[in-house]
Design a protein around this motif. Sequence first.
Motif, PDB file in Angstrom:
ATOM      1  N   LEU A   1       0.817  -1.214   0.000  1.00 14.41           N
ATOM      2  CA  LEU A   1       0.000   0.000   0.000  1.00 14.41           C
ATOM      3  C   LEU A   1       0.852   1.265   0.000  1.00 14.41           C
ATOM      4  N   GLY A   2       2.153   1.095  -0.103  1.00 19.64           N
ATOM      5  CA  GLY A   2       3.077   2.185  -0.365  1.00 19.64           C
ATOM      6  C   GLY A   2       2.947   3.404   0.521  1.00 19.64           C
ATOM      7  N   ASP A   3       2.695   4.544  -0.119  1.00 18.96           N
ATOM      8  CA  ASP A   3       2.652   5.819   0.606  1.00 18.96           C
ATOM      9  C   ASP A   3       1.565   5.837   1.677  1.00 18.96           C
TER      10      ASP A   3
ATOM     11  N   VAL B   1       2.375   5.310   9.415  1.00 14.84           N
ATOM     12  CA  VAL B   1       3.504   5.334  10.350  1.00 14.84           C
ATOM     13  C   VAL B   1       3.758   6.756  10.822  1.00 14.84           C
ATOM     14  N   ASP B   2       3.726   7.713   9.895  1.00 15.65           N
ATOM     15  CA  ASP B   2       3.924   9.121  10.269  1.00 15.65           C
ATOM     16  C   ASP B   2       2.870   9.580  11.266  1.00 15.65           C
ATOM     17  N   LEU B   3       1.613   9.239  11.006  1.00 14.37           N
ATOM     18  CA  LEU B   3       0.540   9.658  11.908  1.00 14.37           C
ATOM     19  C   LEU B   3       0.720   9.073  13.299  1.00 14.37           C
ATOM     20  N   SER B   4       1.198   7.841  13.366  1.00 17.52           N
ATOM     21  CA  SER B   4       1.477   7.237  14.673  1.00 17.52           C
ATOM     22  C   SER B   4       2.589   7.992  15.386  1.00 17.52           C
TER      23      SER B   4
ATOM     24  N   VAL C   1      -7.701  10.500   2.449  1.00 24.48           N
ATOM     25  CA  VAL C   1      -6.525   9.638   2.386  1.00 24.48           C
ATOM     26  C   VAL C   1      -5.986   9.386   3.789  1.00 24.48           C
ATOM     27  N   VAL C   2      -5.988  10.430   4.609  1.00 18.69           N
ATOM     28  CA  VAL C   2      -5.535  10.295   5.999  1.00 18.69           C
ATOM     29  C   VAL C   2      -6.383   9.261   6.727  1.00 18.69           C
TER      30      VAL C   2
ATOM     31  N   PRO D   1       3.693  15.259  -1.868  1.00 14.58           N
ATOM     32  CA  PRO D   1       2.238  15.429  -1.871  1.00 14.58           C
ATOM     33  C   PRO D   1       1.495  14.103  -1.988  1.00 14.58           C
ATOM     34  N   LEU D   2       0.340  14.026  -1.332  1.00 14.65           N
ATOM     35  CA  LEU D   2      -0.491  12.823  -1.412  1.00 14.65           C
ATOM     36  C   LEU D   2      -1.224  12.739  -2.750  1.00 14.65           C
TER      37      LEU D   2
END
Length: 367
Positions: free
Chosen positions: A48-50, A56-59, A342-343, A322-323
């Motif tokens: 699922l890539g990005d 992980v970033d949000l965590s 997306v988030v 960018p997403l």
Amino acid sequence: MPSTYKPSKPNHVDFLEATFRRIFPQDTDVRAQAKARLEQLTMPYWALGDLMDLAVDLSGMTRSLRPPVQRKRVVIMVGDHGVTAEGVSKFPSEVTAQMVYNFVNGGAGINALARQARAEVTVVDMGCAIDLSALVTAGKIISKKIGPGTANMALGPAMTRTNAVLAVEAGIEVAEQLASETDIFATGDMGIGNTTASTAIVAAFTGKSIDELTGRGTGLDDAQFEHKKKVLERILQINKPDAKDSLDVLAKVGGYEIAGIAGLIIGAAANRKPVVVDGFISSAGAMIACKLEPFVRDYLICAHRSVEQGHAAMQEKIGCKPLLDLKMRLGEGTGAALAFNVVEAAVAVLTEVATFAEAGVTGTPVS
């Protein structure tokens, strides 16, 4: 609430420094735990890539394996620009206030996308040229007004250094005010002439040419476009913003709403809240914020790539991928509102893996 913002702290630099000391990098332990849980998905490794990187970033940002993102808010910073007197925009500055009323009445593009994303929209008057006190009194917008728009930066600095600091502080205070009822912020903007200010900011920080960075903003024709580039050359020549001093850049070629966005980002990071950065104008604010405090970068999510020519250079300088890339250029926070979806998808993937892991159900990655 007064029509013009009054500082709540007598020493603004001390206030900024105190805020900076509350900003820390993402939590590496929680990031590692999130990564380990995502690796349990039954699929080719990181397929699922990005989306998985975002989880992980949000965590890491929230220090949680179940990042809270339900209470979403788009904060639209509003400010007028004296440089519109130079004919750099297709529309007059009066449109700024007209759009504020449109936001309040729910009729703008951002309102439609925010409703779809189940996000709140908050409007902040940082420096509209027209009196919006009736909306403030009615509780429909927040006033942090520094002044009735910036000065014409084609003739000299857009604002004083003191007002630049006041505007950043005001943005921080908005984040502090809203943090208890917001899980994740998004930045938005409204201010006729602000693509000119944003282009000057990215030119100052990157050293790239005006030809490389200037876009057509609200839809300039060829003659207007060439005129805008000449005005920008004059702005940089007259003001000579110092790229090593972010407040100098902001004061000389920025805008009150751009300063407010920078402050909002800093304040959100101090409260460990993720910030979805919208497009060209918001990225100018993000550049200022990251220059003032580099750890702010750990809390940024770049929503999309605008068609504005200088946006890619901004995102490269910030170090933010960018997403989405949907050729959008509306501003208002529309790209950020769209990216909220997306988030939520990233969090859903992580949360479902966490649920299975806690129940003792794990998958086997496919090689």
